[in-house]
Design a protein around this motif. Structure first.
Motif, PDB file in Angstrom:
ATOM      1  N   HIS A 181       0.867  -1.179   0.000  1.00  0.00           N
ATOM      2  CA  HIS A 181       0.000   0.000   0.000  1.00  0.00           C
ATOM      3  C   HIS A 181       0.902   1.226   0.000  1.00  0.00           C
ATOM      4  CE1 HIS A 181      -2.914   3.005   1.474  1.00  0.00           C
ATOM      5  NE2 HIS A 181      -3.821   2.205   0.966  1.00  0.00           N
TER       6      HIS A 181
ATOM      7  N   ASP B  44       3.132   4.307   0.671  1.00  0.00           N
ATOM      8  CA  ASP B  44       3.719   4.789   1.918  1.00  0.00           C
ATOM      9  C   ASP B  44       3.495   6.308   2.025  1.00  0.00           C
ATOM     10  OD1 ASP B  44       5.270   5.508   4.075  1.00  0.00           O
ATOM     11  OD2 ASP B  44       6.985   4.268   3.503  1.00  0.00           O
TER      12      ASP B  44
ATOM     13  N   TYR C 155       6.063   2.136  -1.243  1.00  0.00           N
ATOM     14  CA  TYR C 155       4.994   1.425  -0.560  1.00  0.00           C
ATOM     15  C   TYR C 155       5.426   0.918   0.814  1.00  0.00           C
ATOM     16  CZ  TYR C 155       2.980   1.114  -5.283  1.00  0.00           C
ATOM     17  OH  TYR C 155       2.478   1.390  -6.519  1.00  0.00           O
ATOM     18  N   THR C 156       4.418   0.519   1.595  1.00  0.00           N
ATOM     19  CA  THR C 156       4.608  -0.232   2.832  1.00  0.00           C
ATOM     20  C   THR C 156       4.088  -1.645   2.610  1.00  0.00           C
ATOM     21  OG1 THR C 156       4.405   1.716   4.261  1.00  0.00           O
ATOM     22  CG2 THR C 156       3.971  -0.424   5.283  1.00  0.00           C
TER      23      THR C 156
ATOM     24  N   TYR D  97       2.435  -4.977   3.947  1.00  0.00           N
ATOM     25  CA  TYR D  97       1.553  -5.426   5.021  1.00  0.00           C
ATOM     26  C   TYR D  97       1.383  -6.951   4.975  1.00  0.00           C
ATOM     27  CZ  TYR D  97       0.066  -0.596   5.857  1.00  0.00           C
ATOM     28  OH  TYR D  97       0.030   0.742   6.167  1.00  0.00           O
TER      29      TYR D  97
ATOM     30  N   SER E 119      -4.605  -6.125   9.448  1.00  0.00           N
ATOM     31  CA  SER E 119      -3.350  -6.091   8.697  1.00  0.00           C
ATOM     32  C   SER E 119      -2.253  -5.500   9.574  1.00  0.00           C
ATOM     33  CB  SER E 119      -3.514  -5.262   7.427  1.00  0.00           C
ATOM     34  OG  SER E 119      -4.535  -5.791   6.611  1.00  0.00           O
TER      35      SER E 119
ATOM     36  N   PRO F 224       1.657  -3.818   9.432  1.00  0.00           N
ATOM     37  CA  PRO F 224       2.752  -3.323   8.581  1.00  0.00           C
ATOM     38  C   PRO F 224       4.059  -4.005   8.942  1.00  0.00           C
ATOM     39  CG  PRO F 224       2.187  -1.699  10.255  1.00  0.00           C
ATOM     40  CD  PRO F 224       1.170  -2.792  10.381  1.00  0.00           C
TER      41      PRO F 224
ATOM     42  N   SER G 116       8.499  -0.474   5.632  1.00  0.00           N
ATOM     43  CA  SER G 116       8.174   0.637   4.749  1.00  0.00           C
ATOM     44  C   SER G 116       9.319   0.894   3.777  1.00  0.00           C
ATOM     45  CB  SER G 116       7.875   1.890   5.573  1.00  0.00           C
ATOM     46  OG  SER G 116       6.769   1.694   6.427  1.00  0.00           O
TER      47      SER G 116
END
Length: 369
Positions: free
Chosen positions: A150, A152, A161-162, A164, A172, A174, A177
């Motif tokens: 998803h 960041d 993105y990060t 998860y 969810s 994390p 990152s």
């Protein structure tokens, strides 16, 4: 009186000039070393980000497994993947689980229940749509593991993105990152078997769901994991990339590859009751000779199931445990503190890679306190 000694104005100017000259000579060197140190730290940080993501996914993905009729891969997309694996159990009655945590929530140690179905990440599709059971008719203990990316928010750009992780319908979590995925690339790629080689699935065919027949043909998953780091002194971005391919050892069996005929039953089952010295604690040791299809024949036995029933009830078997096949001649299992009492019999059956089960062979009766 004699005049007090000191430096003349000319001497002070000369000393200052020499000092500035020394600083002018050494400053570029110090600056270069500082930049080099910062660049090295940036590369290390970016590399650690990339490798952490790759190793976390690879460790669990290579353990992907499924019960008969259950999808091994649930979702395959460029930025996300979902698969089934037996990673965690709450007790030792599930020997196939990778780890045991008595305090873990049952919602993340068992199969994803139909009553808790919800939307898969990065999709609008609900999963599961049916209940899954193992070869013994017990509700599947394989959790559904989901990894997805998803954007960041800390970077404020669309290509960072990060990562998860989610188990079943739980929240969810994390993991890491600063994952960089260029707009023209993908984090996940997928490969099918073509003879002795692996062929990459075209990007235009993604994403795929478990309802797509083509997903069952995937034999390996590629990972392009890139970490990105912005230097504190030199503000240019540092990107380090790790490329990896994880082969799915159980994919062929999940796709219904021929595992031979029904497995032969184990033989010569026996039991003996063991009592701890000086205490009332006891357990029953059950042993048997391996199936003929264990290390010979079809060589496709995956595990044995140990059962128990009251001697007066020849039909109602209760599952005790599953014992992995180790390609040895004989096995034994210690059943600690049985919940049954009175006269009982133990039984053992064989399960092969296709989920086929042999008949249950049983021991002589044993009386439990």
């Amino acid at each position: 009186m004699r005049a007090r000694g000191g430096m003349t104005l000319v001497e002070i100017i000369v000393a200052m000039a020499l000092t500035l000259a020394v600083f002018a000579i050494t400053l570029p060197f110090v600056r270069a070393q500082t930049r080099a140190l910062g660049s090295t730290a940036g590369r290390l940080d970016a590399d650690q980000i990339a490798r952490y993501a790759q190793r976390a996914i690879d460790r669990e993905l290579r353990l992907a497994t499924s019960d008969p009729g259950q999808p091994l891969l649930v979702y395959a997309g460029p930025l996300g993947i979902a698969f089934t694996a037996n990673l965690l159990a709450r007790d030792t009655l599930d020997p196939a689980a990778l780890d045991v945590d008595a305090s873990a929530d049952s919602a993340i140690t068992e199969g994803w229940r139909l009553a808790n179905a919800t939307t898969l990440p990065l999709t609008s599709t609900t999963f599961p749509t049916e209940a899954y059971f193992d070869a013994d008719g017990i509700a599947s203990r394989n959790e559904t593991i989901q990894y997805f990316l998803h954007p960041d928010p800390a970077w404020g750009r669309s290509d960072v993105y990060t990562l998860y992780r989610r188990v079943n319908a739980a929240d969810s979590v994390p993991l890491v990152s600063s994952i960089h995925v260029p707009a023209d690339s993908a984090f996940f790629s997928y490969f099918t078997a073509s003879g002795d080689t692996l062929v990459e699935v075209a990007a235009g065919s993604l994403p795929m769901l478990w309802t797509d027949a083509a997903l069952a043909n995937v034999r390996a998953v590629g990972l392009r994991s890139s970490g990105i780091y912005k230097g504190k002194i030199d503000t240019s971005d540092v990107i380090r990339t790790v490329r990896w391919r994880t082969v799915l050892p159980n994919a062929a069996a999940a796709a219904g590859v021929d595992c031979g005929g029904a497995p032969g039953a184990p033989s010569s089952p026996w039991h003996t009751k063991q009592t701890a010295t000086g205490s009332g604690s006891y357990h029953v040791r059950v042993g048997w000779t391996a199936s003929g299809d264990d290390s010979a024949g079809d060589s496709d036995v995956t595990h044995y199931v140990v059962w128990i029933r009251y001697n007066s009830s020849p039909v109602t078997w209760t599952r005790v445990a599953a014992v992995p096949a180790l390609r040895v001649g004989s096995y034994r299992y210690d059943h600690y503190h049985p919940s049954h009492n009175g006269q009982v019999r133990y039984g053992v059956s064989t399960v092969d890679c296709g989920g086929a089960t042999s008949a249950v062979v049983q021991t002589n009766p044993v009386t439990l306190p």
